[in-house]
Design a protein around this motif. Sequence first.
Motif, PDB file in Angstrom:
ATOM      1  N   ARG A  55       0.994  -1.210  -0.053  1.00 39.21           N
ATOM      2  CA  ARG A  55      -0.078  -0.119  -0.055  1.00 39.21           C
ATOM      3  C   ARG A  55       0.992   1.281  -0.105  1.00 39.21           C
ATOM      4  NH1 ARG A  55      -5.573   0.795   1.141  1.00 39.21           N
ATOM      5  NH2 ARG A  55      -5.623  -1.015   0.237  1.00 39.21           N
ATOM      6  N   VAL A  56       1.919   1.290   0.809  1.00 41.85           N
ATOM      7  CA  VAL A  56       2.769   2.719   0.718  1.00 41.85           C
ATOM      8  C   VAL A  56       3.461   2.665  -0.478  1.00 41.85           C
ATOM      9  CG1 VAL A  56       4.732   3.425   1.945  1.00 41.85           C
ATOM     10  CG2 VAL A  56       2.864   2.257   3.467  1.00 41.85           C
ATOM     11  N   ALA A  57       3.876   1.614  -0.943  1.00 37.71           N
ATOM     12  CA  ALA A  57       4.824   1.305  -2.412  1.00 37.71           C
ATOM     13  C   ALA A  57       3.641   1.994  -3.366  1.00 37.71           C
ATOM     14  CB  ALA A  57       5.229   0.237  -2.823  1.00 37.71           C
ATOM     15  N   THR A  58       2.495   1.685  -3.307  1.00 37.28           N
ATOM     16  CA  THR A  58       1.400   2.076  -4.329  1.00 37.28           C
ATOM     17  C   THR A  58       1.049   3.494  -4.430  1.00 37.28           C
ATOM     18  OG1 THR A  58       0.500  -0.147  -4.355  1.00 37.28           O
ATOM     19  CG2 THR A  58      -1.138   1.725  -5.137  1.00 37.28           C
ATOM     20  N   LEU A  59       0.878   4.016  -3.372  1.00 34.75           N
ATOM     21  CA  LEU A  59       0.654   5.464  -2.849  1.00 34.75           C
ATOM     22  C   LEU A  59       1.966   6.274  -3.348  1.00 34.75           C
ATOM     23  CD1 LEU A  59      -1.197   5.331   0.447  1.00 34.75           C
ATOM     24  CD2 LEU A  59      -2.153   5.711  -1.660  1.00 34.75           C
ATOM     25  N   TYR A  60       3.030   5.608  -2.797  1.00 39.25           N
ATOM     26  CA  TYR A  60       3.988   6.437  -3.336  1.00 39.25           C
ATOM     27  C   TYR A  60       4.502   6.624  -4.871  1.00 39.25           C
ATOM     28  CZ  TYR A  60       9.029   7.674  -3.970  1.00 39.25           C
ATOM     29  OH  TYR A  60      10.468   7.985  -4.656  1.00 39.25           O
ATOM     30  N   SER A  61       4.080   5.379  -5.580  1.00 43.47           N
ATOM     31  CA  SER A  61       4.411   5.383  -6.941  1.00 43.47           C
ATOM     32  C   SER A  61       3.299   6.438  -7.806  1.00 43.47           C
ATOM     33  CB  SER A  61       4.443   3.918  -7.345  1.00 43.47           C
ATOM     34  OG  SER A  61       3.349   3.523  -7.289  1.00 43.47           O
ATOM     35  N   ARG A  62       2.255   6.763  -7.014  1.00 45.89           N
ATOM     36  CA  ARG A  62       1.188   7.641  -7.778  1.00 45.89           C
ATOM     37  C   ARG A  62       1.896   8.815  -7.647  1.00 45.89           C
ATOM     38  NH1 ARG A  62      -4.073   5.392  -4.722  1.00 45.89           N
ATOM     39  NH2 ARG A  62      -4.139   3.371  -5.700  1.00 45.89           N
ATOM     40  N   ARG A  63       2.676   9.408  -6.923  1.00 41.43           N
ATOM     41  CA  ARG A  63       3.297  10.581  -6.875  1.00 41.43           C
ATOM     42  C   ARG A  63       4.809  10.535  -7.399  1.00 41.43           C
ATOM     43  NH1 ARG A  63       1.763  14.605  -2.133  1.00 41.43           N
ATOM     44  NH2 ARG A  63      -0.160  14.548  -2.285  1.00 41.43           N
ATOM     45  N   HIS A  64       5.397   9.645  -7.526  1.00 44.46           N
ATOM     46  CA  HIS A  64       6.580   9.298  -8.017  1.00 44.46           C
ATOM     47  C   HIS A  64       6.674   8.144  -8.842  1.00 44.46           C
ATOM     48  CE1 HIS A  64       7.987  12.284  -5.039  1.00 44.46           C
ATOM     49  NE2 HIS A  64       7.305  11.706  -4.125  1.00 44.46           N
ATOM     50  N   PRO A  65       6.104   8.036  -9.999  1.00 43.61           N
ATOM     51  CA  PRO A  65       5.937   6.727 -11.015  1.00 43.61           C
ATOM     52  C   PRO A  65       7.175   6.265 -11.399  1.00 43.61           C
ATOM     53  CG  PRO A  65       4.661   8.500 -11.744  1.00 43.61           C
ATOM     54  CD  PRO A  65       5.249   9.164 -10.797  1.00 43.61           C
TER      55      PRO A  65
END
Length: 168
Positions: A55-65
């Motif tokens: 979940r943290v990685a998914t949320l992070y990758s939305r801002r920093h793909p």
Amino acid sequence: MTDTSLDFPLSTEIAMLRQSWWLHDARWYQAVKSRFGQDVANELNAEVMKFVARRVATLYSRRHPVPSDPTPKEVGESLEALARLMFSSMVRLESAEFDDDGGTWESVVSEHFALKMLAASRSLEGYRCPCLELRAGWFEGLKVKADDEVVECMRDGAAACRFRACLK
């Protein structure tokens, strides 16, 4: 940056939030272990850690793909950012960049507060580290395929935990 409603820096507030989350995790683990046994606590701990990391990685990758065909360096930068987000000063992690030849990322954890807390609460025996599940969650959340392994572990008496991930 200061949040005037709380009268302390935002970074302090974030550190308190992280510590509280990890305290919750520790108390939850102890409660499950007491009620259902060590094997169930280990299994559920690994399952939950993977979920949270993903979940943290998914949320992070939305801002920093991460690009669809990322370079090893791009993946390594994201993994290091995720480690900073989730652990802060509670875990000392050092990593080498992915090498360009084989896409291998090596990381070393030389201090881990969870192992210290488990030892202090006399719960270290029988504890199974959820490190690979957590890291698998990061890779899934970033949509990156990798083989990951534990090279050595403090839980088994090593001076540090060493991990090696190879991009597929």
